[in-house]
Design an enzyme around this catalytic site. Structure first.
Site, short mmCIF file in Angstrom:
data_model
loop_
_atom_site.label_atom_id
_atom_site.label_comp_id
_atom_site.label_asym_id
_atom_site.label_seq_id
_atom_site.Cartn_x
_atom_site.Cartn_y
_atom_site.Cartn_z
N ASN A 137 1.10 0.68 5.98
CA ASN A 137 1.72 -0.03 4.86
C ASN A 137 2.52 -1.19 5.44
OD1 ASN A 137 4.59 0.67 2.76
ND2 ASN A 137 3.02 -0.86 2.47
N GLY A 138 2.16 -2.40 5.06
CA GLY A 138 2.87 -3.56 5.58
C GLY A 138 1.91 -4.66 5.96
N TYR A 184 11.14 -3.57 -8.01
CA TYR A 184 9.85 -3.49 -8.66
C TYR A 184 8.87 -2.51 -8.06
CZ TYR A 184 5.27 -5.27 -10.29
OH TYR A 184 4.02 -5.39 -10.81
N CYS A 197 0.86 -1.18 0.00
CA CYS A 197 0.00 0.00 0.00
C CYS A 197 0.90 1.23 0.00
CB CYS A 197 -0.89 0.02 1.25
SG CYS A 197 -1.94 -1.43 1.43
N GLY A 253 -1.01 0.85 -4.84
CA GLY A 253 -2.30 0.24 -4.52
C GLY A 253 -3.40 0.87 -5.33
#
Length: 489
Positions: free
Chosen positions: A120-121, A261, A19, A45
């Site tokens: 985020n995670g 990426y 995210c 996201g």
């Protein structure tokens, strides 16, 4: 889901990222700044997004399914209450599944006042903690692992909110970067290993936080620094910034796949240009596994920097052998398998003039299940390629991620079930090679991987997980079922 990689998503054949989070305090129009920052993080996201604002008295939230541009277009954005503090989130669901109730930032009224959190995670012991919290009487409104943190803060007995927050985070394992808002200001923090990224900047007198530095470029903010692993940065409404380090000193293990990426190539990650690193991965690929060829062709778009590096190092010309249409929707939302496959052909076309009769080297960022790679090779064959050699700008993905990246279970990862020769036969390439783990580390500026104390989290390549995986161990050992969750209309 990544906007920058268009070969999406035949049977989950690309790693879907976590995210993106953004926060600002002290801005004249915090909601507009946040919406713009989220635009820059959209690649992290694409399922849903949300913004929570604070006007000095009340918190206001707006969330929706879809891209930032649709959820926060002119009329919708105008409905969000103004204020000098706001936080936002773009989401691809990893833990908890899709649905509006899981869209962040989450918000709760605690005894100390309003509390919002953007995460985020992935919390790798969230289900274990949730079971205990439910036994104690907690009522969950979402299936997101993030809500566990809210309940831990709410039930902590420490006197101050900051202490309760620290107490809660001491109980969780896994990966997190968090932006939390209270009536007194913002708290931004990163897990002790720094697995997930978080950076801080300034926009005039305002302090801003984001998952990536590119968000600061877009809003015109000045990059200050990365939040250190295990650090909590607190900013009040007067602009006073204080730093807390409640977890001691732990050797950092940031996610190395951010460089391969996830991050936008125009971001700077822990002092390193993501674009420069990706070019250098291509250089390492050419050094380690060069083959005689006539042309180097990137798989658009994420294979582009590595292909440039490979071509420069090898002396083989770089050409655009695959042309992408920017006006076709994402393949993974198509209703049938046949429609998805047809959509790949609408979205990409072989540039026959650069392919026909030539020995080509295809460069891509990763191979997950291999179905997409197989179709790319087939496209090149159909365009008349004499030979197709596939080179991958990451080591073989042999293990699942439990830190916020949606990977298939291990049995469905091609590299977990086949050696390189068998993988080459599966995708029908003349040859296949991956950059080595040491080559990847060299590309990010290290001498190589330190096996005793790795500099990054690289568990998807090595199975060397830097934290405990309590929930996964429970599932494997006891086949525990997740808690039943009531359905919400």
């Amino acid at each position: 889901m990544n906007l920058t990689h268009p070969f999406l998503d035949l049977d989950g054949d690309k790693l879907r990222e976590e995210c993106g989070i953004f926060g600002v305090i002290g801005a004249e129009s915090a909601v507009n700044v946040t919406a713009l920052g989220l635009h820059a993080l959209q690649h992290r996201g694409q399922e849903a997004c949300g913004i929570v604002t604070f006007d000095g008295k009340e918190f206001y939230a707006q969330r929706g399914l879809g891209h930032v541009a649709s959820v926060f277009s002119g009329p919708e954005l105008a409905n969000v209450q103004p204020g000098a503090m706001a936080s936002g989130h773009v989401r691809y669901s990893t833990t908890g599944g899709a649905g509006l109730r899981n869209v962040q930032p989450l918000f709760a009224d605690l005894a100390s006042g309003g509390f919002s959190i953007a995460h985020n995670g992935n919390i790798s012991n969230a289900m274990t903690l949730k079971r205990e919290l439910v036994r104690q009487g907690a009522i969950f409104q979402s299936t997101s692992d993030t809500e566990v943190i809210i309940h831990l803060v709410a039930t902590s007995r420490y006197p101050t909110l900051l202490d309760r927050f620290v107490d809660a985070l001491r109980m969780v394992e896994g990966a997190y970067s968090l932006i939390c808002m209270t009536e007194n200001g913002i708290i931004a923090c990163r897990d002790p290993l720094g697995i997930r990224p978080l950076v801080m900047g300034r926009l005039g007198d305002a302090v801003v936080f984001a998952s990536e530095s590119v968000a600061f470029d877009v809003i015109g903010a000045e990059f200050i620094r990365s939040i250190d692993p295990g650090e909590m940065v607190q900013v009040d409404h007067n602009g006073t910034v204080s730093s807390h380090r409640p977890f001691g000193n732990v050797s950092a293990r940031p996610c190395i796949f951010e460089h391969v990426y996830f991050s936008r190539p125009d971001s700077v990650m822990d002092g390193r240009s993501v674009y420069a690193v990706r070019k250098q991965i291509g250089v390492e690929l050419a050094k380690e596994c060069h083959t005689e060829a006539d042309v180097v062709i990137p798989v658009p778009d994420s294979g582009m920097p590595a292909a440039i590096g490979y071509a420069h190092e090898s002396g083989v010309p770089f050409e655009l052998g695959i042309i992408r249409s920017h006006y076709v929707g994402r393949t993974f939302i198509q209703p049938s398998e046949g429609a998805r496959h047809a959509d790949v052909k609408r979205k990409h076309n072989a540039n026959r003039a650069m392919v026909e009769g030539k020995r080509i080297v295809l460069i891509d960022d990763s191979i997950v299940r291999g179905t997409t790679s197989k179709k790319i090779v087939e496209m090149m064959r159909d365009a008349g390629a004499a030979e197709v050699h596939f080179r991958v700008a990451s080591p073989p993905t042999t293990n699942s991620c439990f830190y916020g990246v949606d990977t298939p279970e291990r049995s469905k990862l091609l590299a977990a079930t086949m050696d390189t020769k068998a993988m080459a036969e599966f995708i029908k390439a003349d040859s296949l090679a991956f950059v080595s783990i040491d080559g990847l580390y060299r590309a990010v500026g290290e001498a190589g991987r330190n096996g005793k104390c790795p500099q990054f989290c690289d568990a998807c390549f090595t199975s060397d997980y830097p934290t405990s995986l309590t929930d996964n161990a429970d599932r494997e050992s006891h086949d525990l079922l997740t808690l039943p969750v009531h359905k919400v209309a």
